[in-house]
Write a protein that holds these residues in place. Sequence first.
Motif, PDB file in Angstrom:
ATOM      1  N   VAL A 182       0.852  -1.190   0.000  1.00  0.00           N
ATOM      2  CA  VAL A 182       0.000   0.000   0.000  1.00  0.00           C
ATOM      3  C   VAL A 182       0.892   1.246   0.000  1.00  0.00           C
ATOM      4  O   VAL A 182       1.811   1.364   0.810  1.00  0.00           O
ATOM      5  N   GLY A 183       0.622   2.154  -0.892  1.00  0.00           N
ATOM      6  CA  GLY A 183       1.466   3.342  -1.046  1.00  0.00           C
ATOM      7  C   GLY A 183       2.575   3.148  -2.060  1.00  0.00           C
ATOM      8  O   GLY A 183       3.356   4.073  -2.311  1.00  0.00           O
ATOM      9  N   GLY A 184       2.643   1.965  -2.670  1.00  0.00           N
ATOM     10  CA  GLY A 184       3.687   1.704  -3.653  1.00  0.00           C
ATOM     11  C   GLY A 184       3.598   2.617  -4.860  1.00  0.00           C
ATOM     12  O   GLY A 184       4.603   3.132  -5.351  1.00  0.00           O
ATOM     13  N   GLY A 185       2.377   2.825  -5.352  1.00  0.00           N
ATOM     14  CA  GLY A 185       2.194   3.731  -6.483  1.00  0.00           C
ATOM     15  C   GLY A 185       2.494   5.173  -6.122  1.00  0.00           C
ATOM     16  O   GLY A 185       3.063   5.926  -6.917  1.00  0.00           O
ATOM     17  N   ASP A 186       2.125   5.580  -4.915  1.00  0.00           N
ATOM     18  CA  ASP A 186       2.398   6.945  -4.455  1.00  0.00           C
ATOM     19  C   ASP A 186       3.902   7.173  -4.321  1.00  0.00           C
ATOM     20  O   ASP A 186       4.399   8.262  -4.625  1.00  0.00           O
ATOM     21  N   SER A 187       4.624   6.154  -3.869  1.00  0.00           N
ATOM     22  CA  SER A 187       6.077   6.299  -3.748  1.00  0.00           C
ATOM     23  C   SER A 187       6.717   6.416  -5.125  1.00  0.00           C
ATOM     24  O   SER A 187       7.728   7.107  -5.296  1.00  0.00           O
ATOM     25  N   PHE A 188       6.130   5.772  -6.117  1.00  0.00           N
ATOM     26  CA  PHE A 188       6.586   5.949  -7.494  1.00  0.00           C
ATOM     27  C   PHE A 188       6.349   7.396  -7.929  1.00  0.00           C
ATOM     28  O   PHE A 188       7.228   8.047  -8.508  1.00  0.00           O
ATOM     29  N   GLY A 189       5.143   7.911  -7.651  1.00  0.00           N
ATOM     30  CA  GLY A 189       4.827   9.290  -8.019  1.00  0.00           C
ATOM     31  C   GLY A 189       5.768  10.289  -7.374  1.00  0.00           C
ATOM     32  O   GLY A 189       6.262  11.214  -8.032  1.00  0.00           O
ATOM     33  N   GLY A 190       6.021  10.110  -6.075  1.00  0.00           N
ATOM     34  CA  GLY A 190       6.942  11.008  -5.387  1.00  0.00           C
ATOM     35  C   GLY A 190       8.345  10.921  -5.962  1.00  0.00           C
ATOM     36  O   GLY A 190       9.027  11.940  -6.151  1.00  0.00           O
ATOM     37  N   GLY A 191       8.777   9.699  -6.272  1.00  0.00           N
ATOM     38  CA  GLY A 191      10.102   9.522  -6.855  1.00  0.00           C
ATOM     39  C   GLY A 191      10.212  10.137  -8.237  1.00  0.00           C
ATOM     40  O   GLY A 191      11.236  10.730  -8.596  1.00  0.00           O
ATOM     41  N   LEU A 192       9.137  10.010  -9.027  1.00  0.00           N
ATOM     42  CA  LEU A 192       9.145  10.570 -10.370  1.00  0.00           C
ATOM     43  C   LEU A 192       9.223  12.096 -10.321  1.00  0.00           C
ATOM     44  O   LEU A 192      10.007  12.716 -11.059  1.00  0.00           O
ATOM     45  N   ILE A 193       8.417  12.711  -9.450  1.00  0.00           N
ATOM     46  CA  ILE A 193       8.434  14.171  -9.337  1.00  0.00           C
ATOM     47  C   ILE A 193       9.810  14.653  -8.892  1.00  0.00           C
ATOM     48  O   ILE A 193      10.356  15.617  -9.435  1.00  0.00           O
ATOM     49  N   TYR A 194      10.397  13.956  -7.922  1.00  0.00           N
ATOM     50  CA  TYR A 194      11.751  14.319  -7.492  1.00  0.00           C
ATOM     51  C   TYR A 194      12.721  14.185  -8.661  1.00  0.00           C
ATOM     52  O   TYR A 194      13.521  15.091  -8.939  1.00  0.00           O
TER      53      TYR A 194
END
Length: 344
Positions: free
Chosen positions: A281-293
């Motif tokens: 849970v939160g795996g996709g969100d961590s991808f999003g945060g990593g992509l934005i960074y």
Amino acid sequence: MAKVVTFGEIMLRLKSPGYERFFQSPSLEATFGGGEANVSVSLANYGMETAFVTVLPKNDIGEACLRELRGFGVDTSNIVRKDGRMGIYFLETGAVQRPSKVIYDRAGSAICEAKVGDIDWKKAFDGATWFHITGITPAISEGAAELSLEAVKAAKELGLHVSCDLNYRKNLWKYGKSADEIMTELVKYVDTIIANEEDFQKSLLLKAESASSVEEGELNIEQYKAIAKLAMDTYPNVKRVTITLRESKSANHNDWSACLYNGKDFYLSRKYRITDIVDRVGGGDSFGGGLIYGLNNYDDEKTALEFAVAASCLKHTIGGDFNRVSVSEVESLMKGSGSGRVQR
């Protein structure tokens, strides 16, 4: 310097201990989590300036949530406080062939009852360069959908880059509007799309030829390139499409990668074989945060994509919604340090 604003609902997360079924023992683990808040926490951990905007109830649970976000360094100054309740989600972690289970209890939450005009977007976007939202927020209520559209329009008027994780959730679209009715309008104001194959089909009614089933666990890379191109052809405002590629072998074992298409170049990331998953849970969100960074800190999109996938891989090893990792830890995995040996 980049400043990222995210907007959405943060919930109280109540999880059964370990791999237990609901109420197998008389306790639940209480933390907080929600798609856009998870992205802000990731970015704060990477040292970026980030703010989270939402509507929280005026009670002790709302105060505890604010303290949690501030503890990570997330700016909460534009969070609106209203009477009402905080949304809740219950989580039962699956194992082997038993899938994880999520039950939502978020109807009538403070943000569900919010309406257009409740948030001062000009103030919230002051000094910001990037705005992130997901398809979860417009799914929770008609008021939240209208707020989401108001937000992306304001962001574009003020010159912000807008990213959206389509994040289709079939159990949330219950108030009379379908996902495609709302999301096809919202995406007209988006620069970067994050999605998986189901998101395109359910939220935007886009489907590539020979699309495979999510449950089949096998990937057809040409299919993803085709659907990314179709999305950009359909929405000329979109500058890039990223697609997360999860091959689910069991609840504990997933292969994880992603691709990015910018209208010219198509990039496919390294694939990570994630076994003995702690919490997806939160795996996709961590991808999003990593992509934005990555897109704000590296010179090329391929490196940004690799950062996002590595960051998300690490999130699968951490309990809770939030990805509690640093830039150096992600970059170490990108360079091949994935053995799990003790760091001394």
